[in-house]
Each structure stands twice: as C-alpha cells, then as structure tokens.
Design a protein around this motif. Structure first.
Motif, PDB file in Angstrom:
ATOM      1  N   GLY A  89     -13.562  -9.849 -17.770  1.00 34.31           N
ATOM      2  CA  GLY A  89     -11.726 -10.145 -17.955  1.00 34.31           C
ATOM      3  C   GLY A  89     -12.005 -11.396 -16.568  1.00 34.31           C
ATOM      4  O   GLY A  89     -10.892 -12.309 -16.516  1.00 34.31           O
ATOM      5  N   ARG A  90     -12.554 -10.307 -15.719  1.00 35.16           N
ATOM      6  CA  ARG A  90     -12.400 -11.069 -14.081  1.00 35.16           C
ATOM      7  C   ARG A  90     -12.672 -12.351 -14.066  1.00 35.16           C
ATOM      8  O   ARG A  90     -12.173 -13.592 -14.055  1.00 35.16           O
ATOM      9  N   ARG A 100      -6.785 -11.952  -8.717  1.00 32.80           N
ATOM     10  CA  ARG A 100      -6.261 -10.381  -8.528  1.00 32.80           C
ATOM     11  C   ARG A 100      -4.756 -10.395  -8.682  1.00 32.80           C
ATOM     12  O   ARG A 100      -4.024  -9.721  -9.374  1.00 32.80           O
ATOM     13  N   LEU A 122      -4.398 -10.144 -12.652  1.00 31.49           N
ATOM     14  CA  LEU A 122      -4.512  -9.494 -13.142  1.00 31.49           C
ATOM     15  C   LEU A 122      -3.995  -8.108 -12.748  1.00 31.49           C
ATOM     16  O   LEU A 122      -3.032  -7.294 -13.785  1.00 31.49           O
ATOM     17  N   LEU A 154      -3.646  -5.324 -15.749  1.00 38.04           N
ATOM     18  CA  LEU A 154      -4.955  -4.726 -15.684  1.00 38.04           C
ATOM     19  C   LEU A 154      -5.851  -4.611 -15.106  1.00 38.04           C
ATOM     20  O   LEU A 154      -6.187  -5.478 -13.611  1.00 38.04           O
ATOM     21  N   ASP A 179      -8.992  -2.911 -11.851  1.00 38.38           N
ATOM     22  CA  ASP A 179     -10.100  -3.139 -11.410  1.00 38.38           C
ATOM     23  C   ASP A 179     -11.056  -2.977 -12.826  1.00 38.38           C
ATOM     24  O   ASP A 179     -11.589  -4.001 -12.738  1.00 38.38           O
ATOM     25  N   ALA A 192     -10.665  -4.717 -15.704  1.00 41.70           N
ATOM     26  CA  ALA A 192     -10.979  -6.332 -15.749  1.00 41.70           C
ATOM     27  C   ALA A 192     -12.211  -6.560 -15.154  1.00 41.70           C
ATOM     28  O   ALA A 192     -12.710  -7.925 -15.630  1.00 41.70           O
ATOM     29  N   LEU A 229      -5.198 -10.706 -20.955  1.00 42.21           N
ATOM     30  CA  LEU A 229      -6.047 -11.597 -20.302  1.00 42.21           C
ATOM     31  C   LEU A 229      -5.253 -12.600 -20.259  1.00 42.21           C
ATOM     32  O   LEU A 229      -5.254 -13.666 -19.006  1.00 42.21           O
TER      33      LEU A 229
END
Ligand code: ATP
Ligand code: MG
Length: 336
Positions: A122-123, A146, A149, A154, A156, A159, A174
C-alpha cells in the motif's frame, strides 16, 4: 443535527444583509463545477440527458440516484475521464476535458480503481501516486504519504502489506489516502463508504468533515440517504439520467411540506399498511419500522381514517418535517 455550513456562507455572513440566504450566496461565488446541457450516450443507452447542474463552492453536495441513474457517468465527465456526447463541463472554472491539466492537480478523486499494483505494498503504491502529484516536490513525498496513511487509519503493518491481499475496505482507505496527499480545492468521491464497516464509514465521514473545514468543496455520490442527510449541505437527485431536484438540503426539504410519522402495534404487517396508503395515492414509506406518510396532498385525519378503516392498529402519530428518503422516493418513483 450538526450539519456543516458551506464555506461561502461563512465568507458572506458578516458582509451581507442578515436575511441573505445560502441560495443567494451560491449565486455570488462561481461554482466549483458546473455542467450545461450535458448528454452522454453509450451505444443505445442514454446515461445522462439535458443535465444542468452547479456545484456550489464550499458545499458538500450529495449526488443521489437509483442504480444506473447516471451518477458515476456524471462524475467521470466532470473529471474529464469521459467526453460528453453533447454539452459542456467546467471544473474549477476550466473547460473539461480540454483544460484537465490546469484543474486536476487541485482535485482529489475516488471514482474508479486508481490502478494500484497488486504486487506492491500500500505504501509503495501511494508513494507512486505522490511522485506523480504536480503539487508535491520530491522531499515532501515520504511525509505526505505517512500523513495520508495515518488519516485513513492504515497503520504501518497494513501499509507494508501487498495491495493484492487487501480487503475491500483497505482498498477504499488507500484510494482515499491518494485523495489526501495534497490539499485539494475539490474532492470527488463515488460511493466512498462502499465496502467499509461501521468504523470505516465513520472515518470517511470524519475525513469529509476535515476536508470541508480545510476549505474543500466535496461532491460525493451515495445510496445512503441518512448519511447524505447528515453529511451534506446540498443534494442533487438523479433519476434515469435527469436531475429531478437540486439545491440546499434544508431548503429542499422545507419546500416539501410536512409528513406524518405513525407508530403501529408490534407484529403489524407494515408492508400491508403501506399498501393501504399507496393505493389511496398517498406517498408512504417505512423509516425504522415506523410508517411515514407525506402530507402534500392529504391531511393527518384522512391518513389515520384510512389506516383505521383498514384495521391497522395505530398507537401514535405525529407531524414531522419531510425526510430526504421521502423526497427521494417521490422524485425517483415519479420518473418511472
Ligand atoms: N462504459 C459504458 N458502456 C455502456 N453503458 C454504460 C457505460 N457506463 C455506464 N453505462 C450505462 O449508463 C447508465 C448509467 O450508469 P452509471 O454507472 O453512471 O450509473 P450509477 O448511477 O453510477 O449506478 P450505480 O448506483 O449502480 O453505481 C447505465 O444504464 C449504465 O449501464
Ligand atoms: Mg455508480
């Protein structure tokens, strides 16, 4: 109900005469988006026809309509993702799709799958979106990712998982994060709570409120009338590709006149009771098990006489303002 006021009202509240209504103020500030004579035909399907609509700057406008009424088509045309068969579209004052590149950096949209890659986290996906944002410079990207998210909830560990393994709710979150990467003048959301659980729905509502307070105009489509009634300042109701009503929510509901809310004894066949009203030409619907009858063409006495005559055990009745659901039923059923 604590409904937010359009930003336009705040700007003019002190300057204008005290009697100035939100409708007047809508007329003073150029709309965030507008369409004129809009028609869209897919092969033989007329998805939209002769649509004129303004999205007042500073509003949260709920676009309502039954399945297939043209909501997504309208949002796609506004964003320049599709070309009208006839008519014109302006987004933030720019003609679309010709001037997409001037308008779109200021517009966040959740309208169709934004093309996230299944094998990336996702990140990583969001970072690719941030890299493509003209309003973000490279050093700002990790912080913006950051923050976005975090705002959509979401964490870490979520993500950093592969997008391919995301639930529908995580995918929606997302996609919403991509909208939040930079401050937007306009946010367009096609059924943003679709697939979300109650906590996710609350988060979306909170985020819409935050965006609005930060000065964004919000256009969202939804099937959830209660949600629109609680969240939006304005509505537009579509049926079979035409706008049946649009305007400030309060003004629209007030213009509809009152309704009668009727409680019946437990165990009563409420659908049969509704049929009694409808067969007498009275607009009726069920609201959390309570019968509601529109009083536009009848009186409380007449409604109660009909029900009692049909053997419906009425225990209590009181007048109330017309709800959005009643307006929606009347306008969308009239068109069929
Ligand atoms: N790409 C397409 N090709 C052919 N027909 C289409 C296309 N997109 C939409 N339509 C048709 O246009 C009409 C309006 O569709 P649209 O998706 O805009 O409705 P909607 O109000 O968003 O519906 P829903 O509530 O189900 O999302 C429908 O009859 C639909 O079948
Ligand atoms: Mg749709």
């Amino acid at each position: 109900m604590n409904r937010p006021e359009p930003a336009g009202s705040t700007v003019f509240a002190g300057a204008g005469p005290p009697t100035q209504s939100p409708r007047d103020m809508d007329d003073l500030v150029p709309p965030a988006a507008s369409v004129r004579g809009l028609r869209k035909v897919f092969r033989r399907t007329v998805a939209l026809d002769s649509v004129d609509l303004d999205l007042p700057t500073g509003s949260i406008l709920g676009l309502l309509g039954p399945n297939g009424s043209g909501k997504t088509t309208m949002l796609r045309l506004l964003l320049g993702l599709s070309r009208p068969t006839e008519g014109s579209v302006r987004l933030l004052g720019e003609p679309m799709p010709q001037r997409s590149s001037a308008a779109l950096p200021h517009v966040g949209a959740l309208v169709e799958g934004p093309g996230f890659h299944r094998h990336l986290s996702g990140r990583a996906n969001l970072t690719r979106c941030a890299d493509a944002e003209p309003l973000l410079c490279t050093p700002e990207v990790p912080g913006a990712v950051r923050e976005a998210l975090h705002r959509v909830g979401l964490d870490d560990s979520a993500a950093d998982r592969r997008y391919g393994g995301y639930s529908l709710g995580m995918r929606q979150r997302l996609a919403l994060a991509a909208v939040l990467l930079v401050p937007r003048r306009l946010v367009v959301l096609d059924e943003p709570t679709n697939g979300l659980d109650p906590a996710g729905t609350r988060d979306v509502r909170r985020i819409i409120g935050e965006l609005h307070r930060a000065g964004a105009t919000v256009l969202l489509s939804s099937h959830l009338l209660t949600e629109v009634e609680e969240t939006c300042t304005h509505v537009a109701i579509l049926a079979e590709g035409s706008v049946m009503a649009t305007g400030g929510l309060d003004a629209l509901l007030e213009s509809e006149g009152p309704a009668l809310a009727i409680d019946v004894r437990d165990g009563t066949d409420r659908t049969a009771a509704l049929t009694v009203l409808r067969s007498a030409g009275i607009l009726g619907y069920l609201d959390h098990g309570r019968l509601v009858a529109g009083l536009a063409d009848t009186t409380p006495d007449e409604v109660l006489r009909l029900l009692v005559h049909a053997g419906v055990p009425v225990t209590e009745a009181h007048r109330r303002r017309t709800g959005l659901e009643e307006l929606f039923v009347r306008l969308t059923e009239e068109s069929t």
